[in-house]
Design an enzyme around this catalytic site. Sequence first.
Site, PDB file in Angstrom:
ATOM      1  N   GLU A 141      -7.000  -8.043   7.955  1.00  0.00           N
ATOM      2  CA  GLU A 141      -5.517  -7.716   8.345  1.00  0.00           C
ATOM      3  C   GLU A 141      -4.997  -6.401   8.213  1.00  0.00           C
ATOM      4  OE1 GLU A 141      -2.454 -10.928   7.355  1.00  0.00           O
ATOM      5  OE2 GLU A 141      -1.313  -9.281   7.004  1.00  0.00           O
ATOM      6  N   ASP A 186      -4.601  -6.021   3.694  1.00  0.00           N
ATOM      7  CA  ASP A 186      -3.244  -5.846   4.403  1.00  0.00           C
ATOM      8  C   ASP A 186      -3.091  -4.217   4.131  1.00  0.00           C
ATOM      9  OD1 ASP A 186      -1.116  -6.342   5.712  1.00  0.00           O
ATOM     10  OD2 ASP A 186      -0.062  -7.182   4.025  1.00  0.00           O
TER      11      ASP A 186
HETATM   12 MN    MN Z   1      -0.143  -7.657   7.297  1.00  0.00          MN
END
Ligand code: MN
Length: 335
Positions: A18, A297
């Site tokens: 991600e 992330d």
């Molecule tokens: Mn994200």
Amino acid sequence: MSTQTGSEGEPVKLISVEESFLIPEIIDELKRLAGGVPSMKSGPIAGPFMPRLLDIGAGRIAEMDADGVDIQVLAVSAPGVQKFDPETGLSLARRANDRLHQAIAEFPDRFAGLAVAPPQAAAEAAKELERAITVLGLNGLVINSHTNDKYLDDEKFWPLLEAAEALNVPVYLHPREPGAGLEKTLMAMTGFTVGWGYAVETGTHALRMIAAGVFERFPNLQIVLGHLGETLPFLLDRIDNRYPFEVGVTGIKPLPKKPSEYFRSNFTVSTSGMNFPAPLRAAIDILGADRIMFAADYPMEDQRAVVQDYNAIELTPEERRQISELTARRVFSID
Ligand code: MN
């Protein structure tokens, strides 16, 4: 590079699923829409993340090398192209997908990527997804939760879901700032929008899809949720327990399967923002490691710290290999 090893002592690659990027043209359009005023609502149009979001080349690779990430699965940062008018959304999606294809072509062993497409132009978006997968070789589709306060339970978006299922690629359902229905309640709590509001927004979105029968209509459609499933894995037993009661009271025709059965067969989760021992162990117990993938992330989280936290979590060699590498290879068709 990753130094973890699997059960046979073979090296385990760390795939991070991600990971955000942006192109200047999307930033310009977000800035124009926001009237130049940066906020959680305007999208990431300013701030410390910008240089890293714009780098899908050597600088990012150097950080991956230093931090121990072998492959990043890239996606345009939230809100993607979902705030734009259909034509602008489509043209910026094509540019972003082309740019992503170029970056992957330059570093084919280090990058994979998700197409972006505007759900507000569902039929055209489906065609762009087909081009992104069959011509550009991308690995899936990212949708940043609601589109003009509408969710994917709305049949007007289903051509895009139909295309994803037919192309056999997953849809990564990523958070964005809560839609109008939740905004008033959730945005009032400054400081909790990301940690809680995003989970409520995106977890509710996933449940709306289950409730609307999306997975009866598209039984092979695969959805990915970040943040260890936006709290849903921890509530599945309660949801199953209360669903028949509530449906019975209201007289609505129930789903043919338990809500959790759709979650278990049509959803995979990533650890983005949730590289903590207790919730990861719970997610493994509830879903199994073959439904879990590592994510950092980047650049919203400190990639180096995340990898260190993840490496420090006690896992069996089989679990680590599955979560670091094998689930992601299966879900995103990474060779
Ligand atoms: Mn994200």
